[in-house]
Design a protein around this motif. Structure first.
Motif, PDB file in Angstrom:
ATOM      1  N   CYS A   1      -3.000  -4.747  -3.224  1.00 47.69           N
ATOM      2  CA  CYS A   1      -3.385  -3.339  -3.217  1.00 47.69           C
ATOM      3  C   CYS A   1      -3.925  -2.978  -4.592  1.00 47.69           C
ATOM      4  O   CYS A   1      -3.221  -3.091  -5.583  1.00 47.69           O
TER       5      CYS A   1
ATOM      6  N   ALA B   1      -5.528   0.088  -5.269  1.00 46.28           N
ATOM      7  CA  ALA B   1      -5.705   1.535  -5.411  1.00 46.28           C
ATOM      8  C   ALA B   1      -5.034   2.091  -6.658  1.00 46.28           C
ATOM      9  O   ALA B   1      -5.601   2.931  -7.349  1.00 46.28           O
ATOM     10  N   ALA B   2      -3.854   1.626  -6.979  1.00 47.14           N
ATOM     11  CA  ALA B   2      -3.134   2.149  -8.140  1.00 47.14           C
ATOM     12  C   ALA B   2      -3.853   1.798  -9.432  1.00 47.14           C
ATOM     13  O   ALA B   2      -3.826   2.567 -10.389  1.00 47.14           O
TER      14      ALA B   2
ATOM     15  N   ALA C   1       0.824  -1.212   0.000  1.00 49.18           N
ATOM     16  CA  ALA C   1       0.000   0.000   0.000  1.00 49.18           C
ATOM     17  C   ALA C   1       0.859   1.262   0.000  1.00 49.18           C
ATOM     18  O   ALA C   1       0.549   2.237  -0.678  1.00 49.18           O
ATOM     19  N   ARG C   2       1.955   1.243   0.725  1.00 48.56           N
ATOM     20  CA  ARG C   2       2.831   2.423   0.751  1.00 48.56           C
ATOM     21  C   ARG C   2       3.520   2.592  -0.596  1.00 48.56           C
ATOM     22  O   ARG C   2       3.606   3.710  -1.113  1.00 48.56           O
TER      23      ARG C   2
ATOM     24  N   ALA D   1       1.048   4.086  -2.939  1.00 54.81           N
ATOM     25  CA  ALA D   1       0.782   5.489  -2.615  1.00 54.81           C
ATOM     26  C   ALA D   1       1.911   6.394  -3.106  1.00 54.81           C
ATOM     27  O   ALA D   1       1.656   7.481  -3.646  1.00 54.81           O
TER      28      ALA D   1
ATOM     29  N   GLU E   1       1.615   6.692  -6.835  1.00 54.10           N
ATOM     30  CA  GLU E   1       0.530   7.606  -7.187  1.00 54.10           C
ATOM     31  C   GLU E   1       0.951   9.062  -6.996  1.00 54.10           C
ATOM     32  O   GLU E   1       0.659   9.916  -7.839  1.00 54.10           O
ATOM     33  N   ALA E   2       1.657   9.347  -5.915  1.00 51.95           N
ATOM     34  CA  ALA E   2       2.113  10.719  -5.667  1.00 51.95           C
ATOM     35  C   ALA E   2       3.087  11.175  -6.753  1.00 51.95           C
ATOM     36  O   ALA E   2       3.002  12.312  -7.242  1.00 51.95           O
TER      37      ALA E   2
ATOM     38  N   THR F   1       1.083  11.772 -10.016  1.00 56.65           N
ATOM     39  CA  THR F   1       0.325  13.019  -9.934  1.00 56.65           C
ATOM     40  C   THR F   1       1.240  14.229 -10.115  1.00 56.65           C
ATOM     41  O   THR F   1       0.913  15.172 -10.842  1.00 56.65           O
TER      42      THR F   1
ATOM     43  N   ARG G   1      -6.628   4.432  -9.861  1.00 57.92           N
ATOM     44  CA  ARG G   1      -6.075   5.753 -10.095  1.00 57.92           C
ATOM     45  C   ARG G   1      -5.419   5.860 -11.470  1.00 57.92           C
ATOM     46  O   ARG G   1      -5.475   6.904 -12.106  1.00 57.92           O
TER      47      ARG G   1
END
Length: 79
Positions: free
Chosen positions: A66, A68-69, A10-11, A14, A17-18, A21, A72
């Protein structure tokens, strides 16, 4: 270029993703990042489905997941 120590899935997602972005916004140049999973983690790319993974490859192992990616990434997939 970034070299990160092993960390949880998860990290890692994240941080990816950062970076994505920030690059998309023009805040940083394209970035190459090297990292490892700790503990092991199933990382699925855009368009991949968990049911398509070879479960026998990690049967009995403690593997994180995970998604999430994946969600996104769709925001940046179109030109």
């Amino acid at each position: 270029m970034i070299y990160d120590p092993p960390t949880r899935g998860a990290r890692n997602m994240a941080v990816d993703e950062a970076i994505l972005t920030a690059v998309a916004a023009g805040g940083v140049p394209p970035t190459l990042r090297f990292y490892q999973w700790k503990p092991a983690c199933l990382s699925l790319g855009y368009g991949q489905r968990a049911r398509e993974a070879d479960g026998s490859a990690f049967a009995g192992a403690r593997v994180g997941y995970c998604a999430a990616a994946n969600r996104r990434a769709r925001d940046f997939a179109s030109p």
